[in-house]
Design a protein around this motif. Structure first.
Motif, PDB file in Angstrom:
ATOM      1  N   SER A  43       0.649  -1.261   0.002  1.00 32.52           N
ATOM      2  CA  SER A  43      -0.015  -0.105   0.158  1.00 32.52           C
ATOM      3  C   SER A  43       0.910   1.054  -0.043  1.00 32.52           C
ATOM      4  O   SER A  43       2.090   1.207   0.484  1.00 32.52           O
ATOM      5  N   LEU A  44       0.257   2.161  -0.433  1.00 33.32           N
ATOM      6  CA  LEU A  44       0.849   3.660  -0.401  1.00 33.32           C
ATOM      7  C   LEU A  44      -0.144   4.663  -0.377  1.00 33.32           C
ATOM      8  O   LEU A  44      -1.313   4.381  -1.032  1.00 33.32           O
ATOM      9  N   ARG A  45       0.275   5.808   0.239  1.00 31.17           N
ATOM     10  CA  ARG A  45      -0.661   6.907   0.244  1.00 31.17           C
ATOM     11  C   ARG A  45      -0.386   8.063  -0.323  1.00 31.17           C
ATOM     12  O   ARG A  45       0.921   8.600   0.123  1.00 31.17           O
ATOM     13  N   LEU A  46      -0.759   8.839  -1.350  1.00 28.04           N
ATOM     14  CA  LEU A  46      -0.380   9.904  -2.002  1.00 28.04           C
ATOM     15  C   LEU A  46      -1.184  11.247  -1.374  1.00 28.04           C
ATOM     16  O   LEU A  46      -2.234  10.998  -1.072  1.00 28.04           O
ATOM     17  N   SER A  47      -0.452  12.170  -1.328  1.00 22.35           N
ATOM     18  CA  SER A  47      -1.050  13.347  -0.871  1.00 22.35           C
ATOM     19  C   SER A  47      -0.707  14.637  -1.856  1.00 22.35           C
ATOM     20  O   SER A  47       0.381  14.521  -2.640  1.00 22.35           O
ATOM     21  N   CYS A  48      -1.730  15.473  -2.038  1.00 19.83           N
ATOM     22  CA  CYS A  48      -1.655  16.881  -2.827  1.00 19.83           C
ATOM     23  C   CYS A  48      -2.159  17.862  -2.260  1.00 19.83           C
ATOM     24  O   CYS A  48      -3.484  17.764  -1.898  1.00 19.83           O
ATOM     25  N   GLN A  49      -1.479  18.865  -1.815  1.00 21.45           N
ATOM     26  CA  GLN A  49      -1.971  20.080  -1.285  1.00 21.45           C
ATOM     27  C   GLN A  49      -1.842  21.161  -2.211  1.00 21.45           C
ATOM     28  O   GLN A  49      -0.925  21.403  -2.744  1.00 21.45           O
ATOM     29  N   ALA A  50      -2.859  22.107  -2.193  1.00 20.95           N
ATOM     30  CA  ALA A  50      -3.099  23.247  -3.025  1.00 20.95           C
ATOM     31  C   ALA A  50      -2.633  24.407  -2.119  1.00 20.95           C
ATOM     32  O   ALA A  50      -3.158  24.471  -0.816  1.00 20.95           O
ATOM     33  N   SER A  51      -2.208  25.637  -2.849  1.00 22.56           N
ATOM     34  CA  SER A  51      -1.767  26.667  -2.067  1.00 22.56           C
ATOM     35  C   SER A  51      -2.060  27.793  -3.060  1.00 22.56           C
ATOM     36  O   SER A  51      -2.072  27.622  -4.288  1.00 22.56           O
ATOM     37  N   GLY A  52      -2.298  29.207  -2.451  1.00 24.11           N
ATOM     38  CA  GLY A  52      -2.468  30.174  -3.391  1.00 24.11           C
ATOM     39  C   GLY A  52      -3.688  30.983  -2.992  1.00 24.11           C
ATOM     40  O   GLY A  52      -4.353  30.652  -1.943  1.00 24.11           O
ATOM     41  N   SER A  53      -4.246  31.654  -3.794  1.00 21.29           N
ATOM     42  CA  SER A  53      -5.383  32.527  -3.542  1.00 21.29           C
ATOM     43  C   SER A  53      -6.749  31.700  -3.970  1.00 21.29           C
ATOM     44  O   SER A  53      -7.390  32.321  -4.875  1.00 21.29           O
ATOM     45  N   GLY A  66      -9.468  21.741  -9.903  1.00 23.38           N
ATOM     46  CA  GLY A  66     -10.316  22.519 -10.826  1.00 23.38           C
ATOM     47  C   GLY A  66     -11.059  23.441  -9.948  1.00 23.38           C
ATOM     48  O   GLY A  66     -11.587  23.014  -8.759  1.00 23.38           O
ATOM     49  N   GLY A  67     -11.155  24.663 -10.265  1.00 23.58           N
ATOM     50  CA  GLY A  67     -11.798  25.777  -9.252  1.00 23.58           C
ATOM     51  C   GLY A  67     -12.053  27.162  -9.479  1.00 23.58           C
ATOM     52  O   GLY A  67     -11.630  27.519 -10.866  1.00 23.58           O
ATOM     53  N   TRP A  68     -11.908  27.938  -8.568  1.00 21.44           N
ATOM     54  CA  TRP A  68     -11.859  29.392  -8.876  1.00 21.44           C
ATOM     55  C   TRP A  68     -10.806  29.998  -7.804  1.00 21.44           C
ATOM     56  O   TRP A  68     -10.639  29.568  -6.668  1.00 21.44           O
ATOM     57  N   TYR A  69     -10.061  31.035  -8.152  1.00 19.30           N
ATOM     58  CA  TYR A  69      -8.990  31.723  -7.295  1.00 19.30           C
ATOM     59  C   TYR A  69      -9.116  33.099  -7.677  1.00 19.30           C
ATOM     60  O   TYR A  69      -9.961  33.701  -8.440  1.00 19.30           O
ATOM     61  N   ILE A  70      -8.732  33.843  -6.516  1.00 22.79           N
ATOM     62  CA  ILE A  70      -9.000  35.197  -6.457  1.00 22.79           C
ATOM     63  C   ILE A  70      -7.956  36.024  -7.370  1.00 22.79           C
ATOM     64  O   ILE A  70      -6.637  36.073  -6.939  1.00 22.79           O
ATOM     65  N   LYS A  71      -8.394  36.439  -8.643  1.00 21.74           N
ATOM     66  CA  LYS A  71      -7.470  37.006  -9.427  1.00 21.74           C
ATOM     67  C   LYS A  71      -6.939  38.400  -8.898  1.00 21.74           C
ATOM     68  O   LYS A  71      -5.805  38.943  -9.054  1.00 21.74           O
ATOM     69  N   ASP A  72      -7.906  39.369  -8.323  1.00 21.95           N
ATOM     70  CA  ASP A  72      -7.796  40.559  -7.843  1.00 21.95           C
ATOM     71  C   ASP A  72      -8.232  40.736  -6.381  1.00 21.95           C
ATOM     72  O   ASP A  72      -9.609  40.881  -6.519  1.00 21.95           O
ATOM     73  N   HIS A  73      -7.324  40.798  -5.579  1.00 20.14           N
ATOM     74  CA  HIS A  73      -7.961  40.845  -4.206  1.00 20.14           C
ATOM     75  C   HIS A  73      -8.765  42.274  -3.894  1.00 20.14           C
ATOM     76  O   HIS A  73      -9.637  42.273  -3.160  1.00 20.14           O
TER      77      HIS A  73
END
Length: 129
Positions: free
Chosen positions: A17-27, A101-108
């Protein structure tokens, strides 16, 4: 923008067994899909598992080749998706990529949103005796 960082790949014997992780960062404003893909030697990239985030509940989908062995889950508070891989086979050997996939804040200042599709750098999973 949004960045994804993967971890958890490695070498494992068949049946392991293995467990993969994926973390997102940013606005990030919100995420609507979290997906794991893989690309084996000489093969095209293929979808392995996906979470579609709903208002009331999430839905998950799996490639037939991994159903019952792989399980996708997420930690919403940390914008992280996991792929628990059990009963690994040699044919699971591949580079595994996450994609959000999603939405990010392009201009705060103006609170302008824009959609995004981001990819991780890939992590090698090798299943061999």
């Amino acid at each position: 923008q949004v960045q994804l960082v993967e971890s958890g790949g490695g070498f494992v014997q068949p049946g392991g067994s293995l467990r993969l992780s994926c973390q997102a960062s940013g606005s990030i404003w919100n995420i609507y899909t979290m997906t794991w893909y893989r690309q084996g030697p000489g093969s095209q990239r293929e979808l392995v598992a996906q979470i579609t985030i709903g208002d009331d509940r999430d839905t998950t989908d799996y490639d037939d080749s991994v159903k019952g062995r792989f399980f996708i889950s997420r930690d919403n508070a940390n914008n992280t998706v996991y792929l628990q891989m059990n009963s690994l086979k040699s044919e699971d050997t591949a580079v595994y990529y996450c994609s959000f996939g999603g939405w990010y804040i392009k201009d705060h200042g103006s609170r302008t949103l824009a959609d995004f599709v981001a990819w991780g750098q890939g992590t090698q999973v090798t299943v061999s005796s």
